[in-house]
Every structure is written in structure tokens, then in C-alpha cells.
Design a protein around this motif. Sequence first.
Motif, PDB file in Angstrom:
ATOM      1  N   GLY A  18       0.808  -1.211   0.000  1.00  0.00           N
ATOM      2  CA  GLY A  18       0.000   0.000   0.000  1.00  0.00           C
ATOM      3  C   GLY A  18       0.838   1.255   0.000  1.00  0.00           C
ATOM      4  N   ALA A  19       1.929   1.259   0.777  1.00  0.00           N
ATOM      5  CA  ALA A  19       2.814   2.422   0.817  1.00  0.00           C
ATOM      6  C   ALA A  19       3.464   2.646  -0.538  1.00  0.00           C
ATOM      7  CB  ALA A  19       3.881   2.227   1.897  1.00  0.00           C
ATOM      8  N   THR A  20       3.848   1.569  -1.210  1.00  0.00           N
ATOM      9  CA  THR A  20       4.467   1.690  -2.534  1.00  0.00           C
ATOM     10  C   THR A  20       3.493   2.256  -3.549  1.00  0.00           C
ATOM     11  OG1 THR A  20       6.009  -0.137  -2.138  1.00  0.00           O
ATOM     12  CG2 THR A  20       5.510   0.390  -4.433  1.00  0.00           C
ATOM     13  N   ALA A  21       2.323   1.648  -3.664  1.00  0.00           N
ATOM     14  CA  ALA A  21       1.345   2.115  -4.654  1.00  0.00           C
ATOM     15  C   ALA A  21       0.974   3.569  -4.414  1.00  0.00           C
ATOM     16  CB  ALA A  21       0.111   1.221  -4.617  1.00  0.00           C
ATOM     17  N   SER A  22       0.695   3.912  -3.166  1.00  0.00           N
ATOM     18  CA  SER A  22       0.247   5.274  -2.868  1.00  0.00           C
ATOM     19  C   SER A  22       1.338   6.302  -3.151  1.00  0.00           C
ATOM     20  CB  SER A  22      -0.218   5.374  -1.412  1.00  0.00           C
ATOM     21  OG  SER A  22       0.819   5.064  -0.514  1.00  0.00           O
ATOM     22  N   THR A  23       2.592   5.972  -2.808  1.00  0.00           N
ATOM     23  CA  THR A  23       3.697   6.913  -3.032  1.00  0.00           C
ATOM     24  C   THR A  23       3.892   7.172  -4.517  1.00  0.00           C
ATOM     25  OG1 THR A  23       4.815   6.153  -1.021  1.00  0.00           O
ATOM     26  CG2 THR A  23       6.155   7.333  -2.635  1.00  0.00           C
ATOM     27  N   LEU A  24       3.931   6.115  -5.313  1.00  0.00           N
ATOM     28  CA  LEU A  24       4.205   6.278  -6.740  1.00  0.00           C
ATOM     29  C   LEU A  24       3.073   7.011  -7.452  1.00  0.00           C
ATOM     30  CD1 LEU A  24       5.836   2.811  -7.541  1.00  0.00           C
ATOM     31  CD2 LEU A  24       6.974   5.006  -7.160  1.00  0.00           C
ATOM     32  N   ILE A  25       1.848   6.810  -7.011  1.00  0.00           N
ATOM     33  CA  ILE A  25       0.723   7.556  -7.603  1.00  0.00           C
ATOM     34  C   ILE A  25       0.784   9.019  -7.193  1.00  0.00           C
ATOM     35  CG2 ILE A  25      -1.800   7.783  -7.642  1.00  0.00           C
ATOM     36  CD1 ILE A  25      -1.873   4.682  -7.175  1.00  0.00           C
ATOM     37  N   SER A  26       1.079   9.260  -5.927  1.00  0.00           N
ATOM     38  CA  SER A  26       1.176  10.634  -5.433  1.00  0.00           C
ATOM     39  C   SER A  26       2.318  11.397  -6.110  1.00  0.00           C
ATOM     40  CB  SER A  26       1.383  10.626  -3.916  1.00  0.00           C
ATOM     41  OG  SER A  26       1.437  11.937  -3.397  1.00  0.00           O
ATOM     42  N   GLN A  27       3.404  10.701  -6.405  1.00  0.00           N
ATOM     43  CA  GLN A  27       4.530  11.349  -7.078  1.00  0.00           C
ATOM     44  C   GLN A  27       4.123  11.965  -8.414  1.00  0.00           C
ATOM     45  OE1 GLN A  27       7.565   8.352  -7.485  1.00  0.00           O
ATOM     46  NE2 GLN A  27       8.393   8.652  -5.430  1.00  0.00           N
ATOM     47  N   GLN A  28       3.085  11.428  -9.022  1.00  0.00           N
ATOM     48  CA  GLN A  28       2.619  11.934 -10.321  1.00  0.00           C
ATOM     49  C   GLN A  28       1.554  13.018 -10.186  1.00  0.00           C
ATOM     50  OE1 GLN A  28       4.326  11.016 -13.052  1.00  0.00           O
ATOM     51  NE2 GLN A  28       5.553   9.924 -11.514  1.00  0.00           N
ATOM     52  N   GLY A  29       1.343  13.469  -8.958  1.00  0.00           N
ATOM     53  CA  GLY A  29       0.460  14.612  -8.757  1.00  0.00           C
ATOM     54  C   GLY A  29      -0.986  14.279  -8.461  1.00  0.00           C
ATOM     55  N   TYR A  30      -1.310  13.007  -8.292  1.00  0.00           N
ATOM     56  CA  TYR A  30      -2.683  12.610  -7.994  1.00  0.00           C
ATOM     57  C   TYR A  30      -2.907  12.542  -6.489  1.00  0.00           C
ATOM     58  CZ  TYR A  30      -2.921  11.526 -12.934  1.00  0.00           C
ATOM     59  OH  TYR A  30      -2.899  11.632 -14.308  1.00  0.00           O
ATOM     60  N   GLN A  31      -4.124  12.855  -6.075  1.00  0.00           N
ATOM     61  CA  GLN A  31      -4.467  12.845  -4.652  1.00  0.00           C
ATOM     62  C   GLN A  31      -4.771  11.418  -4.190  1.00  0.00           C
ATOM     63  OE1 GLN A  31      -7.124  16.697  -5.360  1.00  0.00           O
ATOM     64  NE2 GLN A  31      -7.220  16.013  -3.234  1.00  0.00           N
ATOM     65  N   VAL A  32      -4.105  11.022  -3.114  1.00  0.00           N
ATOM     66  CA  VAL A  32      -4.253   9.666  -2.586  1.00  0.00           C
ATOM     67  C   VAL A  32      -4.564   9.731  -1.103  1.00  0.00           C
ATOM     68  CG1 VAL A  32      -3.174   7.400  -2.328  1.00  0.00           C
ATOM     69  CG2 VAL A  32      -2.512   8.867  -4.255  1.00  0.00           C
ATOM     70  N   GLU A  33      -5.593   9.011  -0.694  1.00  0.00           N
ATOM     71  CA  GLU A  33      -5.924   8.843   0.725  1.00  0.00           C
ATOM     72  C   GLU A  33      -5.645   7.380   1.100  1.00  0.00           C
ATOM     73  OE1 GLU A  33      -7.377  11.177   2.849  1.00  0.00           O
ATOM     74  OE2 GLU A  33      -7.832  12.781   1.395  1.00  0.00           O
ATOM     75  N   LEU A  34      -4.836   7.173   2.124  1.00  0.00           N
ATOM     76  CA  LEU A  34      -4.486   5.822   2.571  1.00  0.00           C
ATOM     77  C   LEU A  34      -5.049   5.589   3.966  1.00  0.00           C
ATOM     78  CD1 LEU A  34      -1.088   3.988   2.247  1.00  0.00           C
ATOM     79  CD2 LEU A  34      -2.222   4.111   4.460  1.00  0.00           C
ATOM     80  N   PHE A  35      -5.748   4.472   4.142  1.00  0.00           N
ATOM     81  CA  PHE A  35      -6.369   4.136   5.419  1.00  0.00           C
ATOM     82  C   PHE A  35      -5.751   2.851   5.970  1.00  0.00           C
ATOM     83  CE2 PHE A  35      -9.569   6.432   2.925  1.00  0.00           C
ATOM     84  CZ  PHE A  35      -9.798   7.498   3.783  1.00  0.00           C
ATOM     85  N   GLU A  36      -5.190   2.950   7.159  1.00  0.00           N
ATOM     86  CA  GLU A  36      -4.566   1.810   7.837  1.00  0.00           C
ATOM     87  C   GLU A  36      -5.294   1.602   9.161  1.00  0.00           C
ATOM     88  OE1 GLU A  36      -2.888  -1.121   9.565  1.00  0.00           O
ATOM     89  OE2 GLU A  36      -2.272  -0.689   7.490  1.00  0.00           O
ATOM     90  N   ARG A  37      -5.805   0.380   9.375  1.00  0.00           N
ATOM     91  CA  ARG A  37      -6.628   0.139  10.564  1.00  0.00           C
ATOM     92  C   ARG A  37      -5.826   0.145  11.858  1.00  0.00           C
ATOM     93  NH1 ARG A  37      -8.214  -6.251   9.630  1.00  0.00           N
ATOM     94  NH2 ARG A  37      -6.099  -7.078   9.782  1.00  0.00           N
ATOM     95  N   GLU A  38      -4.539  -0.193  11.790  1.00  0.00           N
ATOM     96  CA  GLU A  38      -3.717  -0.199  12.996  1.00  0.00           C
ATOM     97  C   GLU A  38      -2.953   1.106  13.104  1.00  0.00           C
ATOM     98  OE1 GLU A  38      -1.663  -3.889  13.960  1.00  0.00           O
ATOM     99  OE2 GLU A  38      -2.573  -4.802  12.179  1.00  0.00           O
ATOM    100  N   ARG A  39      -2.294   1.244  14.236  1.00  0.00           N
ATOM    101  CA  ARG A  39      -1.385   2.378  14.412  1.00  0.00           C
ATOM    102  C   ARG A  39       0.032   1.833  14.441  1.00  0.00           C
ATOM    103  NH1 ARG A  39      -3.537   7.242  15.116  1.00  0.00           N
ATOM    104  NH2 ARG A  39      -5.766   7.388  15.658  1.00  0.00           N
ATOM    105  N   PHE A  40       0.859   2.319  13.548  1.00  0.00           N
ATOM    106  CA  PHE A  40       2.226   1.833  13.465  1.00  0.00           C
ATOM    107  C   PHE A  40       3.063   2.445  14.586  1.00  0.00           C
ATOM    108  CE2 PHE A  40       2.593   0.547   8.698  1.00  0.00           C
ATOM    109  CZ  PHE A  40       1.466  -0.215   8.832  1.00  0.00           C
TER     110      PHE A  40
END
Length: 415
Positions: A18-40
Motif C-alpha cells: 500500500g505504501a508503494t502504490a500510494s507513493t508512486l501515484i502521489s509522485q505523479q500529482g494525484y491525490q491519494v488517501e491511505l487508510f490503515e486500521r492499525e497504528r504503526f
Amino acid sequence: MASRRSPHVVVIGGGPAGATASTLISQQGYQVELFERERFPRYHIGESLIPETYWVLKRLGMLDKMKSSHFVKKHSVQFVSPSGKHSAPFYFYDNKPHECSQTWQIRRSEFDVMMLKNAEEQGVAVHEGVRVLDVLFEGSRAVGVRIVDDAGNKREFRADVVVDASGQSSMLINKFNLRVSDPQLNKGALWSYYEGAYRDQGKDEGATIVLSLSNKRGWFWYIPMQDDTVSIGVVADFDYLFHGRSNHESVYFEEMENCIAVKERIANARQASPVKATKDYTYRAKQAAGDGWVLVGDAFGFLDPLYSSGVLLALKSGELAADAIVEGLRVGDTSRSQIGSWEAGYVEGMNRMRRLVCEYYDGFSFGEFIRRFPHHRGSITDLLIGDLFKKELDPVFEDIDSMKVRQVDAALPNP
């Protein structure tokens, strides 16, 4: 790119995929919301990186962070036979003289935090302690998610694409009944951690060691980590490990009696954690995508950890899906055919690693194979480092088959 009220992409799960997909999409200027049920940070198994992770980590902007980390450096993998004979180490650099051939043994609780923070630094809106209750559909198309935070507040987020990176509990793999178990790799694992266990010196200190059980029923992993800790686990058929046997702790130590090389390495060590277990092993989804949704990482499939491919497959599927999604958003096509266009090539690579795993369980000897086919040494090392996504490797398996035929012929009585 101008902001808008709803994100372009919603990602479920903040692990490596999830971190990989979201980062690479965001790098191209698209808005990404990531939801993680736990707290790291949170605990997770899967601690050994193989060299091909380098290229995705480079795209993510993670390399400098990895180089400055205290993770143990890994240069090779070594195999120990059922009789206790050690193979020569497979040094990655010998096959590919590039800095990518040095990788790391990681503590996932720390690595996953680094990945998630890196995503946030690159524009991803990260929400921890938030559970996705449902993926929203209009007809067969995913159009968003319904979430609840840890205060009980519920909300809907609409999006062009939903990426399910929620791991083995994948919401969509269950919703559409997509999970297909692998009967040939119906395995389970038991593991623990030791402090003060033996480790080799110098370049070999961080080597992953794969040690066969003397009864050939399974194998131990031996992964040296930071803080004088070693991760040690046994993998074997599910029925063998869990049916008709006593508690996990006792089974774990019974299997150590079947692996003298591991017992010798922990002779002066202290067990530092209870024995843990997992019983949900190799599986794959029937499809990686649909209209408006994609599965990545363990949400798509999990492969036996023999060659430490788990994090690589998470990163690679996240990368490939992200590139397909970015192109789909660019041209206004978020159909299954576009955002799942990476699936066939990815599955081919996954199948190459699966084949090598199955050969190991079938008694494959790296040493014997290399002696018979020395020209394949580089290709075998390519497979071990995770350079899986190229058809040039397929002749390896043709010669493995031919070696099997010759062995069968040699075993037949003369007429």
C-alpha cells in the motif's frame, strides 16, 4: 494539478504494498488517501529483503534511508542439506556487480513505519487507526470506501480507483470469493527470536540461511537481524506441523531436533520471544483487478517464503499497479483491462519463483544442478535475487525437467 474534493485513489492498508502504490501515484500529482486500521509500529513477519527490491526502493526515494539505517546488510543466501552439508554461498554481487546486490535484513515494525512516513512525505494523506468498513460499488465498478475511525466516526470517500492492500484479510478477495489455495504448497510456519545466536563474520554475517530438516519434511530459516537478534522459523506441510501434535512451542523444539545445524547455532543463545505461528500459506486471487479496483501485495496472493520473496512481491505489485493506475487516470480509463494490465506479467514472474519453491520441496539440489549446467549459475542467482520478470530464465526449468528425466531413467532396471 488542482486539488479536488474527493481523492483520485483510495488505498486500503499501509504495509509495503500500500505504501508503494500510494507513493508512486502521489509522485505523479494525484491525490491519494491511505487508510490503515492499525497504528504503526506494529509487528509483522517477513524480514529478509532480496536484491531486486532495490529498484522499487530507489523509485520511492527510500534508498538513502535504508543505507543510513541500522538494518543488517545481506550479501548472500546459503543452503544446508538434510545431512548438514553447507552449500557455497550464493553471493549476489558475483552475479550482478552493482550496489543493488547488497540488501538488508529488516525489522518489519521499523521498515513499515519508514515506508509509511515516506509516503506521507511525498504527499499521501495517511490515516492510521481507521478501518475500512466496505468498498462502495455502483454496479460492478468500485467508486470509494466507507470508513470508521477509532472514535467511531463514519464517513464515505469517493475515488476513481480503490487499491486493496489490506493483506491476507483482503476485503475484496473475500467479497468476490477470489481466493484460490495452492494444494502443492499447503504449508505452515512456527518461529521465534533468539539473542546471542551464532552468526558468521564479515560479509557473511547477514546471510539468510535455509536449513533442511534431516527428515526432509521441511526447513528452517535463519535470519540475522540488528540488536544481536536472529529470526528462526520452521516451515513444513500444514498437516505435519499442526495436526495431531501438541502446542506450538513443543512442536517448534521437536523440529529443532530434526535440524542439528540450527541447534548448534543457538547453543549459547537465549530465546527472546514466544513461538508464533501462521497457518494461512500460499494462495492467489483469481484476478488482480476489476473496474475501479486493484489487489496488491498479500491482498492478491502470498507465496511460500522459502526465497524471501514476500516484500519484493509486495513492492513489485504495488509498483506495477501504480503505473497502470497513473496511466489510466491520465487517459480517463480505470477499467479492469487498464488498471489490471500488469497482472499477466506479474503472475509469470510469481510463477517462476513458485516453480523454484516447488522444486526445492521436491528434492532439488542447487549444487548438483550447477555442476551439470554451469551456464545456468547466473540464471539461478537471478531467480534467488528476485529478478523474475523475464522470459530468459525459462530455460532453467527446461533443464531441471531434463535432469529429472535422466534421474528417472537411471533408476529404471535394465530390460
